[in-house]
Design a protein around this motif. Sequence first.
Motif, mmCIF file in Angstrom:
data_model
loop_
_atom_site.group_PDB
_atom_site.id
_atom_site.type_symbol
_atom_site.label_atom_id
_atom_site.label_comp_id
_atom_site.label_asym_id
_atom_site.label_seq_id
_atom_site.Cartn_x
_atom_site.Cartn_y
_atom_site.Cartn_z
ATOM 1 N N MET A 252 -14.303 2.145 1.745
ATOM 2 C CA MET A 252 -14.259 2.737 0.398
ATOM 3 C C MET A 252 -14.944 1.797 -0.577
ATOM 4 N N HIS A 253 -15.576 2.391 -1.577
ATOM 5 C CA HIS A 253 -16.324 1.626 -2.562
ATOM 6 C C HIS A 253 -15.664 1.721 -3.929
ATOM 7 N N LYS A 254 -15.915 0.722 -4.736
ATOM 8 C CA LYS A 254 -15.375 0.697 -6.091
ATOM 9 C C LYS A 254 -15.685 2.005 -6.814
ATOM 10 N N GLY A 255 -14.636 2.608 -7.381
ATOM 11 C CA GLY A 255 -14.793 3.870 -8.105
ATOM 12 C C GLY A 255 -14.507 5.097 -7.278
ATOM 13 N N ASP A 256 -14.375 4.961 -5.961
ATOM 14 C CA ASP A 256 -14.097 6.125 -5.113
ATOM 15 C C ASP A 256 -12.688 6.664 -5.390
ATOM 16 N N PRO A 257 -12.526 7.984 -5.306
ATOM 17 C CA PRO A 257 -11.166 8.532 -5.384
ATOM 18 C C PRO A 257 -10.370 8.123 -4.155
ATOM 19 N N VAL A 258 -9.081 7.880 -4.335
ATOM 20 C CA VAL A 258 -8.261 7.393 -3.241
ATOM 21 C C VAL A 258 -6.851 7.948 -3.357
ATOM 22 N N LEU A 259 -6.218 8.119 -2.220
ATOM 23 C CA LEU A 259 -4.817 8.523 -2.195
ATOM 24 C C LEU A 259 -3.983 7.260 -2.086
ATOM 25 N N VAL A 260 -3.094 7.050 -3.070
ATOM 26 C CA VAL A 260 -2.241 5.871 -3.099
ATOM 27 C C VAL A 260 -0.886 6.262 -2.516
#
Length: 340
Positions: A252-260
Amino acid sequence: MSARAAIAGVIAAGFVMAHPAHGGAATLRNATVIASGTVRLSDLFADLEPGQDQVLGPAPAPGASIQVGGGQLMAIADQYGVDWLDRSPSAMTTITRAGRILDKTFFSELVRKNLPDIGSGPVSVALVNFHPIMVAPDDPRPIVLSDVDWDQRSGWFSATAYRSQPTGDATQDSFLLTGTVHAARRVLVFAHALPAGAVLSASDLQMDDAYTGHIASRAFTDAGDVDGMTLTRGVVAGEAVLDQDLHRTVLMHKGDPVLVAFTAPGVHLTATGRVLDDGGAGQYVRALNLASGMIVTGRVTNASEIEVEAGSGAVRSDPGVLRRLTASARDDARATLSLR
């Protein structure tokens, strides 16, 4: 004195009969292989009378030969009272000193015996500019090493090798022995060849319990430590898995949407967010929880999810974090399109 010179000395002593001739006739040996360090009269002639045998001089070097021509043979026969059958000036005989070759296997074992700190496990010894040598077959300790120097980190060693029975040739009686020595280690190796850019999985790796190759950097012993990492160069089967040849695969890259994902005993919660760092499998990254505005730290479990452990702290973000992330994502997208 060489063997040829010694025999020539016998001739130079004169053609006087040192012993009376005997009734039986001796026969010339056309070729003789000797093991001792001296040439005897019986090495030239068979069927000598009892007590007639004499030492003529030093033998040639192990593995070497000398030839004795008819003139020399007749002079030696006259000197020692040998009644030689078929006496002829055109006769010729060859005397060869037996020898055994000391090859790489011999010297590799000798080097190991002279490195007490190397342990009892398998050892890899690679000799540089090595040339086999010939020694006497009955010499129990033909070579002695001195001034042995071994750098365990690089594996480089050097030593001076001496013949225990010198030949008189300074260029052959001692020489410099150099190479590399590596003791066996338990490390991960590649199970098959892989190209640069390949992402590693368990099937690409296997354990070598006695690896003796050169290890230039940190070597891995746990497949879990390199699972999902990317090769920076092509490799072949059997090579050690080294950290200098790997880098963490960015999922994953900085700024990518992610599920926390928040996990605790009996509780599993999720929230949407934006990741604040580039991250690979197993790495810890920061992410912005879009619902709460808090920045949390979690471990990357796949390309779109991080797991926040119970008890992990969180800090409030400033209002501009999401704006900067959005702008950064747009800039990255434009750069990608411009490269196509």
